[in-house]
Design a protein around this motif. Structure first.
Motif, PDB file in Angstrom:
ATOM      1  N   MET A   1     -23.907 -10.885  12.820  1.00 16.10           N
ATOM      2  CA  MET A   1     -23.493 -11.063  14.203  1.00 16.10           C
ATOM      3  C   MET A   1     -24.601 -10.519  15.088  1.00 16.10           C
ATOM      4  O   MET A   1     -25.046  -9.395  14.911  1.00 16.10           O
ATOM      5  N   LYS A   2     -25.041 -11.335  16.016  1.00 12.49           N
ATOM      6  CA  LYS A   2     -26.176 -10.954  16.860  1.00 12.49           C
ATOM      7  C   LYS A   2     -25.769  -9.987  17.966  1.00 12.49           C
ATOM      8  O   LYS A   2     -24.631  -9.990  18.426  1.00 12.49           O
ATOM      9  N   SER A   3     -26.713  -9.177  18.357  1.00 10.16           N
ATOM     10  CA  SER A   3     -26.493  -8.257  19.455  1.00 10.16           C
ATOM     11  C   SER A   3     -26.932  -8.944  20.740  1.00 10.16           C
ATOM     12  O   SER A   3     -28.124  -9.058  21.011  1.00 10.16           O
ATOM     13  N   ALA A   4     -25.962  -9.462  21.483  1.00  8.03           N
ATOM     14  CA  ALA A   4     -26.267 -10.176  22.719  1.00  8.03           C
ATOM     15  C   ALA A   4     -25.006 -10.333  23.550  1.00  8.03           C
ATOM     16  O   ALA A   4     -23.906 -10.393  23.020  1.00  8.03           O
ATOM     17  N   GLU A 115     -17.888 -21.172  18.178  1.00  9.43           N
ATOM     18  CA  GLU A 115     -19.135 -21.886  18.434  1.00  9.43           C
ATOM     19  C   GLU A 115     -20.302 -20.919  18.532  1.00  9.43           C
ATOM     20  O   GLU A 115     -21.407 -21.218  18.117  1.00  9.43           O
ATOM     21  N   ASP A 116     -20.055 -19.762  19.121  1.00  4.99           N
ATOM     22  CA  ASP A 116     -21.086 -18.753  19.325  1.00  4.99           C
ATOM     23  C   ASP A 116     -20.396 -17.400  19.340  1.00  4.99           C
ATOM     24  O   ASP A 116     -19.181 -17.317  19.536  1.00  4.99           O
ATOM     25  N   GLY A 117     -21.144 -16.354  19.149  1.00  5.36           N
ATOM     26  CA  GLY A 117     -20.547 -15.023  19.175  1.00  5.36           C
ATOM     27  C   GLY A 117     -21.604 -13.952  19.119  1.00  5.36           C
ATOM     28  O   GLY A 117     -22.780 -14.218  18.859  1.00  5.36           O
ATOM     29  N   PRO A 121     -23.244  -3.150  23.210  1.00  7.30           N
ATOM     30  CA  PRO A 121     -22.708  -1.848  23.638  1.00  7.30           C
ATOM     31  C   PRO A 121     -22.797  -1.749  25.163  1.00  7.30           C
ATOM     32  O   PRO A 121     -23.673  -2.346  25.784  1.00  7.30           O
ATOM     33  N   ASP A 122     -21.863  -0.996  25.753  1.00  9.62           N
ATOM     34  CA  ASP A 122     -21.876  -0.802  27.198  1.00  9.62           C
ATOM     35  C   ASP A 122     -21.115   0.467  27.542  1.00  9.62           C
ATOM     36  O   ASP A 122     -19.902   0.554  27.311  1.00  9.62           O
ATOM     37  N   ARG A 123     -21.811   1.453  28.075  1.00  4.92           N
ATOM     38  CA  ARG A 123     -21.217   2.713  28.541  1.00  4.92           C
ATOM     39  C   ARG A 123     -20.294   3.356  27.499  1.00  4.92           C
ATOM     40  O   ARG A 123     -19.149   3.701  27.800  1.00  4.92           O
ATOM     41  N   GLY A 124     -20.787   3.476  26.258  1.00  8.62           N
ATOM     42  CA  GLY A 124     -20.025   4.154  25.213  1.00  8.62           C
ATOM     43  C   GLY A 124     -18.963   3.309  24.542  1.00  8.62           C
ATOM     44  O   GLY A 124     -18.229   3.783  23.685  1.00  8.62           O
ATOM     45  N   ARG A 125     -18.859   2.043  24.935  1.00 11.70           N
ATOM     46  CA  ARG A 125     -17.891   1.132  24.326  1.00 11.70           C
ATOM     47  C   ARG A 125     -18.651  -0.036  23.719  1.00 11.70           C
ATOM     48  O   ARG A 125     -19.824  -0.232  23.987  1.00 11.70           O
ATOM     49  N   LYS A 126     -17.976  -0.817  22.898  1.00 15.99           N
ATOM     50  CA  LYS A 126     -18.584  -1.977  22.254  1.00 15.99           C
ATOM     51  C   LYS A 126     -17.718  -3.192  22.565  1.00 15.99           C
ATOM     52  O   LYS A 126     -16.498  -3.126  22.502  1.00 15.99           O
ATOM     53  N   THR A 127     -18.364  -4.311  22.900  1.00 19.73           N
ATOM     54  CA  THR A 127     -17.662  -5.571  23.121  1.00 19.73           C
ATOM     55  C   THR A 127     -18.134  -6.585  22.087  1.00 19.73           C
ATOM     56  O   THR A 127     -19.328  -6.802  21.931  1.00 19.73           O
ATOM     57  N   VAL A 128     -17.170  -7.173  21.398  1.00 19.28           N
ATOM     58  CA  VAL A 128     -17.429  -8.261  20.458  1.00 19.28           C
ATOM     59  C   VAL A 128     -16.856  -9.516  21.106  1.00 19.28           C
ATOM     60  O   VAL A 128     -15.749  -9.487  21.639  1.00 19.28           O
TER      61      VAL A 128
END
Length: 137
Positions: A1-4, A115-117, A121-128
């Motif tokens: 999973m790419k970091s983007a 299709e994409d994913g 990371p953002d301010r101590g949290r992670k969004t997938v």
């Protein structure tokens, strides 16, 4: 999973849910199904969206750090699912070399359905996040 971060533009909001336990997921799935049924979504594509959203939220609750926030938005071609948890320094990791009976294949399912994913990371949290087409494959 790419970091983007996602590069897709959203056109509307289907819902935002804050979850503390996996026991809340059946209610979220039911609410999401009701909202999709009220629109013109292809039933097969809507089913994929619900399954993908459930997998991402479940992963956030099991492997991240609650509370988990899930946002489902519409895009020009389908939907964007974003799940944020408190494990900001821990990248999502796909199960590799594991017996499928032991679980851990959620990210593989997300990659196959979406299709994409990616994640960021953002301010101590992670969004997938993942995008799903509004038309069934």
């Amino acid at each position: 999973m790419k970091s983007a971060q996602p590069s897709v533009s959203t056109t509307g909001l289907l819902g935002v849910w804050t979850l503390a336990t996996v026991a809340e997921l059946p209610q979220v799935r039911a609410e999401l199904r009701r909202q999709l049924a009220a629109g013109t979504a292809d039933p097969d594509a809507a089913g994929e969206l619900v399954m993908l959203a459930d997998e991402l939220a479940s992963n956030g609750l099991r492997h991240g750090s609650p509370p988990v926030q899930m946002t489902v938005s519409t895009t020009a071609t389908g939907w964007l699912v974003m799940v944020t948890d408190g494990a900001g320094t821990r990248a999502p990791a796909e199960a590799v070399g594991r017996d499928p009976a032991l679980g851990g294949l959620g990210l593989h399912m997300v990659a196959a359905m979406g299709e994409d994913g990616g994640w960021f990371p953002d301010r101590g949290r992670k969004t997938v996040w993942a995008t799903v087409s509004a038309s069934a494959a």
